[in-house]
Design an enzyme around this catalytic site. Structure first.
Site, PDB file in Angstrom:
ATOM      1  N   LYS A  83       0.851  -1.199   0.000  1.00 50.33           N
ATOM      2  CA  LYS A  83       0.000   0.000   0.000  1.00 50.33           C
ATOM      3  C   LYS A  83       0.888   1.250   0.000  1.00 50.33           C
ATOM      4  CE  LYS A  83      -3.868   1.903   2.727  1.00 50.33           C
ATOM      5  NZ  LYS A  83      -4.652   1.726   3.985  1.00 50.33           N
ATOM      6  N   SER A  92      -9.505   1.570   3.041  1.00 51.94           N
ATOM      7  CA  SER A  92      -8.663   2.306   2.131  1.00 51.94           C
ATOM      8  C   SER A  92      -7.604   1.475   1.407  1.00 51.94           C
ATOM      9  CB  SER A  92      -7.976   3.434   2.899  1.00 51.94           C
ATOM     10  OG  SER A  92      -7.087   2.923   3.869  1.00 51.94           O
ATOM     11  N   SER A 152      -9.500  -0.706   7.276  1.00 57.97           N
ATOM     12  CA  SER A 152      -8.958  -0.485   5.933  1.00 57.97           C
ATOM     13  C   SER A 152      -8.277  -1.686   5.285  1.00 57.97           C
ATOM     14  CB  SER A 152      -7.973   0.688   5.940  1.00 57.97           C
ATOM     15  OG  SER A 152      -8.686   1.908   5.971  1.00 57.97           O
TER      16      SER A 152
END
Lengths: 94, 481
Positions: free
Chosen positions: B63, B138, B162
């Site tokens: 990420k 996210s 997330s």
């Protein structure tokens, strides 16, 4: 929250808002703050605040130099947009 | 499939790169992809530790709020769009030490703020199951990369769900470890009392190995904890007793139906899942988490307050986006932040600044921290009766792009199941439990702190009943002949 309050908050947060942003954000901020007020229903007397989990005490280490990967001053300076010798150049602000 | 992944970088890196780029043109999982960048930097397969040999040679996605030396670290934000990381996060370094290779950076909601990945300022990511639907967030890029067969696993961060929520939207496993078990050195801070690095994979062996390799104390993170002694593989071999179950069979806690408020599809899957666990010999017991209704307001008060402090560092001076011209230093900072941050980030910074303002602190932030204590106690009482708690991960399946069927405010309210684990600091796992109307449904298991081994063991048990399906058209890994 009235518009004046929003401007004061934005100023504290160092965020400049356009008029379009103000009208949109005012609604969203209001909605969330009203949502937060649900917390006032709950009796918190006698409860200690939780600030962190699983941290019972500060951890200490020997007071000596250690090399953090990537934290050499030259490498960090390289991340700046513009350099003059070993000084970071910022836009002319005076 | 794992044999393919273990050898693909060594045997055919060019074909792999080409295949990923072709697939990702439709999905948009990666913001940056360069599989050869660190190919020679990870420990050689033969030299990697035998215990975690399953990871040697595997490519993985990271990420883009977790540092990988030489890759950008944009956080999905214009303010850091051109920033390149000068070092590896500890979690990434540890995975490289056992031979895994970071191949790229995955898309996310800006600074981790969102439930769709549509809040990224730098790219659009779409759900491999159905392009009209969001991938979740996210850590949406990481979930999409795994679900579309671009990588066998990916790292995400989990502040309020997330890792787990996008995992549920994409039909993969997603583990949020106990707060403090994985070093956050190299993770860009969002809400420091909640943030944790987690992992996503379609393979439980891989997920477990990733968790074991990443976890453990780190001198560079004051909040990291030494959990190596827990050795979950040994625990598994030792059976129920070593996993800490109170009885011979594990006892699952479930919520009262009126606390759930689920879509028809999630509800159907949830009750089928409960029956599934019963058929596996699990005991099921109804418990009441009376604090659940306070989770989302408390979570958003604490998260935005901490975010407003953590994001104060982006001022356009030392790094990041900044205007060409400003009248004075104050304006330089304001213009940088105005141009650099997207709408959701501004909203959360404003909320956080507001709840921390003098005169409002007791009413909001302090009160939220006290209710957080009550939420924690609620879980402690629950785990006095049961070994794990089963909830849906999210009250509905992946919603559509643009919030047309779920507004941003409704998305925030729906974080109650996932954010509760962050507030209590406990581990939680999303596991795929079914596919309805062409979209996956994920369920969440929660355990007491350091209970990751029992979460993984329960997911293994459930996998004997339901093997996760892969997204249609992506059943084979990218580049497999």
């Amino acid at each position: 929250m009235d518009t004046q309050e929003l401007y004061v908050t934005a100023d504290l947060a160092h965020i400049q808002l356009t008029e379009e942003e103000v009208s949109r954000l005012a609604l969203q901020v209001d909605q969330m703050v009203a949502y937060f007020s649900k917390m006032s229903e709950f009796d918190v007397s006698g409860l200690e605040p939780t600030t962190h989990m699983q941290v019972s005490r500060s951890r200490v280490r020997a007071d000596e130099r250690r090399d953090i990967p990537g934290a050499h001053p030259d490498i960090l300076l390289d991340a700046a947009e513009e350099l003059e010798d070993r000084f970071i150049v910022i836009p002319n602000v005076l | 499939m794992l044999t393919f992944w273990k050898n693909v970088l060594e045997n055919s890196p060019d074909a792999y790169e080409k295949a990923v780029r072709a697939r990702d043109a439709r999905i948009g999982a990666f913001l940056e992809f360069n599989p050869k960048r660190h190919l020679g930097n990870a420990a050689h397969k033969a030299a990697s530790a035998e215990k975690h040999a399953v990871l040697a040679g595997l490519p993985f996605g990271v990420k883009d709020n977790i540092a990988v030396d030489g890759f950008r670290l944009s956080c999905g934000s214009r303010i850091l769009e051109k920033f390149t990381s000068p070092y590896h996060a500890t979690a990434v370094q540890r995975l490289m030490d056992v031979g895994a290779v970071p191949v790229g950076k995955t898309n996310l909601d800006e600074f981790g703020m969102g439930s769709s990945t549509d809040n990224s300022a730098l790219g659009n990511t779409t759900n491999p199951w159905n392009e009209d639907h969001v991938v979740g967030g996210s850590s949406g890029g990481s979930a999409a990369a795994v679900a579309a067969g671009l990588v066998p696993f990916a790292l995400g961060s989990d502040t309020g769900g997330s890792v787990r929520q996008p995992a549920s939207f994409c039909g993969v496993y997603g583990l949020k470890p106990t707060y403090g078990t994985v070093s956050r050195f190299g993770l860009v801070a969002y809400a420091s009392s909640l943030d944790v690095i987690g992992a996503l994979s379609a393979d439980l062996d891989v997920l477990q190995a990733v968790y074991e390799v990443m976890s453990g104390a780190d001198a560079f993170d004051q909040t990291s904890i030494d959990v190596q002694s827990l050795g979950s593989r040994d625990a598994e071999a030792g059976g129920a007793a070593s996993l800490g179950y109170r009885g011979k069979s594990p006892c699952l806690g479930v919520l009262k139906p009126d606390q759930l408020e689920l879509s028809a599809e999630v509800s159907e899957t949830y009750y089928a899942c409960l029956e599934g666990f019963r058929s596996l010999g699990y005991e099921v017991k109804e418990i009441s988490l009376s604090m659940l209704e306070y989770v989302a307001p408390v979570y958003y008060t604490i998260a935005t307050a901490e975010a407003s402090a953590n994001l104060a560092r982006y001022n356009g001076v030392r790094y990041g986006l900044r205007p060409d011209y400003a009248e004075n230093p104050d304006e330089l900072v304001r213009l940088s932040r105005d141009q650099g941050f997207g709408p959701e980030v501004k909203l959360r910074i404003l909320l956080g600044t507001y709840v921390l303002r003098s005169g409002f602190q007791d009413q909001y932030y302090l009160r939220a921290q006290k209710i957080r204590t009550a939420i924690r106690q609620d879980f402690e009482a629950g785990f006095g009766e049961v070994d794990m708690i089963l909830t849906p991960t999210f009250p509905r399946q992946a919603f559509k792009h643009g919030g047309e069927d779920m507004s941003p405010f409704e998305q925030k309210q729906a974080d109650k199941f996932t954010a509760s684990a962050n507030l209590a600091g406990i581990p939680a796992l999303n596991f795929p439990a079914g596919v309805l109307k062409g979209l996956p449904v994920g369920m969440q298991l929660l355990a007491p702190a350091f209970g990751e081994p029992r979460l993984l063991a329960a997911a293994r048990d459930y996998a004997t009943l339901y093997q996760p399906e892969l997204a249609p058209g992506y059943e084979r890994p990218a580049g497999e002949q």
